[in-house]
Design an enzyme around this catalytic site. Structure first.
Site, PDB file in Angstrom:
ATOM      1  N   LYS A 173       0.861  -1.185   0.000  1.00 39.43           N
ATOM      2  CA  LYS A 173       0.000   0.000   0.000  1.00 39.43           C
ATOM      3  C   LYS A 173       0.897   1.235   0.000  1.00 39.43           C
ATOM      4  O   LYS A 173       1.581   1.522   0.962  1.00 39.43           O
ATOM      5  CB  LYS A 173      -0.896  -0.004   1.252  1.00 39.43           C
ATOM      6  CG  LYS A 173      -2.132   0.780   1.063  1.00 39.43           C
ATOM      7  CD  LYS A 173      -2.389   2.006   1.778  1.00 39.43           C
ATOM      8  CE  LYS A 173      -1.952   3.228   2.266  1.00 39.43           C
ATOM      9  NZ  LYS A 173      -1.941   4.374   1.412  1.00 39.43           N
ATOM     10  N   GLY A 226       6.507   5.433   8.351  1.00 44.68           N
ATOM     11  CA  GLY A 226       5.625   6.599   8.366  1.00 44.68           C
ATOM     12  C   GLY A 226       5.651   7.259   9.730  1.00 44.68           C
ATOM     13  O   GLY A 226       6.654   7.192  10.455  1.00 44.68           O
ATOM     14  N   SER A 227       4.540   7.853  10.090  1.00 48.31           N
ATOM     15  CA  SER A 227       4.489   8.635  11.333  1.00 48.31           C
ATOM     16  C   SER A 227       4.393   7.735  12.561  1.00 48.31           C
ATOM     17  O   SER A 227       3.945   6.588  12.479  1.00 48.31           O
ATOM     18  CB  SER A 227       3.275   9.555  11.284  1.00 48.31           C
ATOM     19  OG  SER A 227       2.097   8.765  11.219  1.00 48.31           O
ATOM     20  N   GLY A 231       2.197   4.306  13.139  1.00 41.93           N
ATOM     21  CA  GLY A 231       3.028   3.157  13.513  1.00 41.93           C
ATOM     22  C   GLY A 231       2.604   2.577  14.861  1.00 41.93           C
ATOM     23  O   GLY A 231       2.507   1.354  15.030  1.00 41.93           O
ATOM     24  N   GLU A 248       9.279   1.859  11.098  1.00 41.83           N
ATOM     25  CA  GLU A 248      10.258   2.952  11.013  1.00 41.83           C
ATOM     26  C   GLU A 248       9.483   4.257  11.017  1.00 41.83           C
ATOM     27  O   GLU A 248       8.682   4.507  10.118  1.00 41.83           O
ATOM     28  CB  GLU A 248      11.112   2.826   9.744  1.00 41.83           C
ATOM     29  CG  GLU A 248      12.143   1.721   9.797  1.00 41.83           C
ATOM     30  CD  GLU A 248      13.121   1.856  10.954  1.00 41.83           C
ATOM     31  OE1 GLU A 248      13.314   2.981  11.475  1.00 41.83           O
ATOM     32  OE2 GLU A 248      13.669   0.829  11.374  1.00 41.83           O
ATOM     33  N   CYS A 282      13.338  11.474   6.836  1.00 37.90           N
ATOM     34  CA  CYS A 282      13.228  11.060   8.241  1.00 37.90           C
ATOM     35  C   CYS A 282      14.557  11.259   8.948  1.00 37.90           C
ATOM     36  O   CYS A 282      14.595  11.435  10.163  1.00 37.90           O
ATOM     37  CB  CYS A 282      12.799   9.610   8.325  1.00 37.90           C
ATOM     38  SG  CYS A 282      13.817   8.534   7.334  1.00 37.90           S
ATOM     39  N   GLU A 383       8.710  16.612  15.820  1.00 36.76           N
ATOM     40  CA  GLU A 383       9.117  16.527  14.411  1.00 36.76           C
ATOM     41  C   GLU A 383       8.289  17.501  13.585  1.00 36.76           C
ATOM     42  O   GLU A 383       7.067  17.548  13.712  1.00 36.76           O
ATOM     43  CB  GLU A 383       8.891  15.100  13.900  1.00 36.76           C
ATOM     44  CG  GLU A 383       9.363  14.918  12.469  1.00 36.76           C
ATOM     45  CD  GLU A 383       9.139  13.503  11.945  1.00 36.76           C
ATOM     46  OE1 GLU A 383       8.019  12.985  12.084  1.00 36.76           O
ATOM     47  OE2 GLU A 383      10.089  12.930  11.389  1.00 36.76           O
TER      48      GLU A 383
HETATM   49  P1  NAP Z   1       1.909   8.513   7.589  1.00 39.45           P
HETATM   50  O1  NAP Z   1       0.823   9.510   7.529  1.00 39.45           O
HETATM   51  O2  NAP Z   1       2.029   7.706   8.826  1.00 39.45           O
HETATM   52  O3  NAP Z   1       1.679   7.561   6.330  1.00 39.45           O
HETATM   53  C1  NAP Z   1       2.538   6.484   6.046  1.00 39.45           C
HETATM   54  C2  NAP Z   1       1.753   5.407   5.333  1.00 39.45           C
HETATM   55  O4  NAP Z   1       0.770   4.889   6.233  1.00 39.45           O
HETATM   56  C3  NAP Z   1       0.977   5.916   4.116  1.00 39.45           C
HETATM   57  O5  NAP Z   1       0.946   4.927   3.136  1.00 39.45           O
HETATM   58  C4  NAP Z   1      -0.412   6.143   4.691  1.00 39.45           C
HETATM   59  O6  NAP Z   1      -1.449   6.117   3.746  1.00 39.45           O
HETATM   60  C5  NAP Z   1      -0.512   4.946   5.612  1.00 39.45           C
HETATM   61  N1  NAP Z   1      -1.568   5.064   6.612  1.00 39.45           N
HETATM   62  C6  NAP Z   1      -2.270   6.153   7.006  1.00 39.45           C
HETATM   63  N2  NAP Z   1      -3.187   5.809   7.939  1.00 39.45           N
HETATM   64  C7  NAP Z   1      -3.046   4.481   8.132  1.00 39.45           C
HETATM   65  C8  NAP Z   1      -3.700   3.533   8.975  1.00 39.45           C
HETATM   66  N3  NAP Z   1      -4.675   3.879   9.823  1.00 39.45           N
HETATM   67  N4  NAP Z   1      -3.279   2.256   8.918  1.00 39.45           N
HETATM   68  C9  NAP Z   1      -2.295   1.867   8.089  1.00 39.45           C
HETATM   69  N5  NAP Z   1      -1.650   2.714   7.265  1.00 39.45           N
HETATM   70  C10 NAP Z   1      -2.021   4.004   7.295  1.00 39.45           C
HETATM   71  O7  NAP Z   1       3.326   9.159   7.326  1.00 39.45           O
HETATM   72  P2  NAP Z   1       3.754  10.104   6.126  1.00 39.45           P
HETATM   73  O8  NAP Z   1       3.180  11.440   6.384  1.00 39.45           O
HETATM   74  O9  NAP Z   1       3.458   9.448   4.831  1.00 39.45           O
HETATM   75  O10 NAP Z   1       5.340  10.125   6.260  1.00 39.45           O
HETATM   76  C11 NAP Z   1       6.000  11.031   7.080  1.00 39.45           C
HETATM   77  C12 NAP Z   1       6.459  10.348   8.336  1.00 39.45           C
HETATM   78  O11 NAP Z   1       7.202   9.194   7.995  1.00 39.45           O
HETATM   79  C13 NAP Z   1       7.399  11.199   9.153  1.00 39.45           C
HETATM   80  O12 NAP Z   1       7.083  11.067  10.516  1.00 39.45           O
HETATM   81  C14 NAP Z   1       8.771  10.593   8.870  1.00 39.45           C
HETATM   82  O13 NAP Z   1       9.724  10.794   9.878  1.00 39.45           O
HETATM   83  C15 NAP Z   1       8.421   9.166   8.726  1.00 39.45           C
HETATM   84  N6  NAP Z   1       9.447   8.450   7.977  1.00 39.45           N
HETATM   85  C16 NAP Z   1      10.255   7.610   8.654  1.00 39.45           C
HETATM   86  C17 NAP Z   1      11.255   6.924   7.990  1.00 39.45           C
HETATM   87  C18 NAP Z   1      12.144   5.991   8.740  1.00 39.45           C
HETATM   88  O14 NAP Z   1      12.805   5.188   8.097  1.00 39.45           O
HETATM   89  N7  NAP Z   1      12.186   6.037  10.040  1.00 39.45           N
HETATM   90  C19 NAP Z   1      11.419   7.094   6.618  1.00 39.45           C
HETATM   91  C20 NAP Z   1      10.571   7.955   5.955  1.00 39.45           C
HETATM   92  C21 NAP Z   1       9.571   8.625   6.640  1.00 39.45           C
HETATM   93  P3  NAP Z   1      -2.037   7.488   3.143  1.00 39.45           P
HETATM   94  O15 NAP Z   1      -0.904   8.113   2.421  1.00 39.45           O
HETATM   95  O16 NAP Z   1      -3.136   7.035   2.271  1.00 39.45           O
HETATM   96  O17 NAP Z   1      -2.488   8.314   4.311  1.00 39.45           O
END
Ligand code: NAP
Length: 481
Positions: A173, A226-227, A231, A248, A282, A383
């Site tokens: 996804k 993701g966030s 997570g 992550e 990130c 963040e």
């Molecule tokens: P996000 O809002 O958590 O989204 C990440 C993924 O999760 C997307 O595919 C999102 O889909 C999906 N998602 C949303 N709601 C969900 C749910 N209830 N259940 C399962 N999946 C769901 O994060 P983001 O805004 O895309 O990314 C930014 C964050 O990622 C930042 O906090 C960053 O630090 C972190 N990040 C961490 C790393 C690492 O390796 N540590 C690397 C890159 C990014 P939708 O897009 O459809 O909402």
């Protein structure tokens, strides 16, 4: 020209159905494409297809699976220019940054393709007479991969390639803000002849599909980037089904600058790590912790350098920084800038949305520097995920380490120094999963384990040999002969 459609991919077939728009954040009048908007039922069908494909795929030899991964890499390589441009148009990062990321994705597929010929288990001598024993690797089963928008190709690649080489089948996804780069990888899998059902791709809102992924019976493991908010939710829900999980998440990464550092490269590394990719890495630096003796000089130099950064459409030559990925992300950044104003005073540069001319077409924010930030401030703790630098002052090295470690996050960290002892004290003492010295805090390679510590991560690390630990299991065998 009509808008291209990028459908979901289930059981080896492109699936027609409802779509959602993928817009260019540098020019919102451009719809990059229409993407398949999947449902909970699509996730279930994808998981069932992956389950059906599992016996044949997992029985295939590692080198044979590797041959297919090499083919995927070759296809991506042939489309390198197009895939890179797609990424800039959907995510906003500059074209050179996008090219770097697509190159990395290709290399990741080649790296894990080679892993198919190794895939070593464990062998040890038995204490018993005429007993031969060993542990072999076997796949986990069907894995769910949930990816973010900020590395829309590399992160899908570094999850998918090890999952496949270990013999798992997959339901992916992608992030809704930038699904096309991941879609291109799935297209390459299809063109390479990966058997039907092995790779499935369902786009659409995470809010709708997340629960379906966590609850789909065939899925045995989930790798999520993701966030923290999402997570942590996955952690709770997946634990109820005893799923294997790898999370992550966010960071608040520090760069410590000591008085003995090579001044010019320290300034350059901090500016690079904070602002490139619009601060949407990130591993980006968001806290710069500077030793007292050089604080004023350093702040002045960083501000001068930051003012020279060129913000604009990443497709144009000479642009350093693109837009925020979407309006929501831009609003979040602007909200934190307002908080910073109240906490630390007016930023020394930046602090506004860019407007006028082409800027009105997209979500551009000025690279922003706050000085005189203290550890208790919101902009030093939360963040932001945008082009905002918070500079803190440290009395000495020990104080700098204390400030750096005073965060719930522990993803990446950087030290700028020429002192060997300080370097080792930092390497052993800093609470982070990724540690750099005299380099930006961001910029990792795929050959070594990747992941954070503390609230930034949970579960086995990604990439390098560590990836095999998440995507495979051991089966231990004893034979009397
Ligand atoms: P996000 O809002 O958590 O989204 C990440 C993924 O999760 C997307 O595919 C999102 O889909 C999906 N998602 C949303 N709601 C969900 C749910 N209830 N259940 C399962 N999946 C769901 O994060 P983001 O805004 O895309 O990314 C930014 C964050 O990622 C930042 O906090 C960053 O630090 C972190 N990040 C961490 C790393 C690492 O390796 N540590 C690397 C890159 C990014 P939708 O897009 O459809 O909402």
């Amino acid at each position: 020209m009509s808008t291209p459609i990028f459908p979901n991919y289930i059981d080896g077939a492109w699936v027609e159905g409802p779509t959602f728009e993928n817009r260019n954040p540098a020019d919102t009048s451009e719809v990059v494409g229409l993407h398949g908007k999947g449902s909970a039922e699509d996730i279930q069908r994808a998981a069932d297809a992956a389950q059906s494909a599992l016996p044949t795929w997992s029985a295939m030899s590692g080198p044979a699976r590797g041959a297919l991964l090499y083919k995927i890499a070759d296809i991506l390589d042939r489309k390198f220019e197009q895939i890179s441009a797609d990424m800039t148009r959907e995510e906003g990062k500059t074209l050179p940054e996008a090219k770097g990321e697509v190159r990395r994705s290709i290399n990741i597929f080649r790296y894990f393709a080679g892993e198919g010929s190794r895939m070593a288990g464990v062998m040890a001598p038995s204490e018993r007479d005429r007993v031969h024993m060993f542990a072999l690797r076997k796949p986990v089963g069907v894995v769910g991969l949930i990816t973010p928008w900020n590395f829309p190709s590399a992160i899908p690649a570094w999850k998918l390639a090890p999952a496949l080489i270990c013999g798992n089948t997959v339901v992916m996804k992608p992030a809704s803000a930038a699904p096309l780069s991941a879609w291109r990888i799935i297209e390459a899998c299809h063109e390479a002849g990966v058997p039907k059902g092995v790779v499935n791709f369902v786009g659409g809102s995470g809010g709708t599909l997340g629960a379906a992924i966590v609850n789909a019976k065939p899925i045995k493991a989930i790798s999520f980037t993701g966030s923290c908010e999402i997570g942590n939710w996955i952690h709770t829900e997946a634990s109820k089904r005893h799923l294997r999980i790898q999370l992550e998440m966010g960071g608040k990464n520090p760069t410590i600058v000591l008085a003995d550092a090579d001044f010019g490269s320290a300034v350059e590394n901090c500016v690079n790590a904070t602002f490139f990719s619009t601060g949407q890495k990130c591993t980006a630096t968001s806290r710069v912790i500077v030793e007292e003796g050089i604080y004023d000089k350093f702040v002045a130099a960083v501000v001068e350098r930051t003012k020279k950064l060129k913000v604009g459409n990443g497709m144009q030559a000479g642009i350093d920084i693109g837009p925020c990925v979407d309006e929501g992300q831009m609003d979040t950044v602007l909200r934190y800038i307002e908080i910073g104003r109240k906490e630390a005073g007016e930023p020394l540069t930046g602090g506004h949305r860019l407007t006028g001319g082409d800027y009105d077409k997209g979500y551009f924010v000025e690279p922003t520097v706050f000085a005189n930030v203290t550890e208790d401030m919101v902009i030093a703790r939360e963040e932001i995920f945008g082009p905002v630098m918070a500079i803190l002052k440290a009395r000495d090295f020990q104080h700098a380490m204390q400030l750096a470690n005073g965060s719930d996050f522990g993803l990446s960290a950087s030290l700028q120094t020429t002192n060997l002892s300080r370097m080792f004290e930092y390497i052993y003492g800093i609470e982070a999963g990724l540690v750099t010295v005299n380099l930006p805090s961001a910029g990792v390679e795929y050959q070594l384990p990747f992941g954070g510590s503390k609230d930034s991560s949970f579960g086995p690390k990604e990439q390098g040999p560590a990836a095999l630990e998440f995507y495979s299991d051991h089966k231990t065998v004893y034979i009397k002969y």
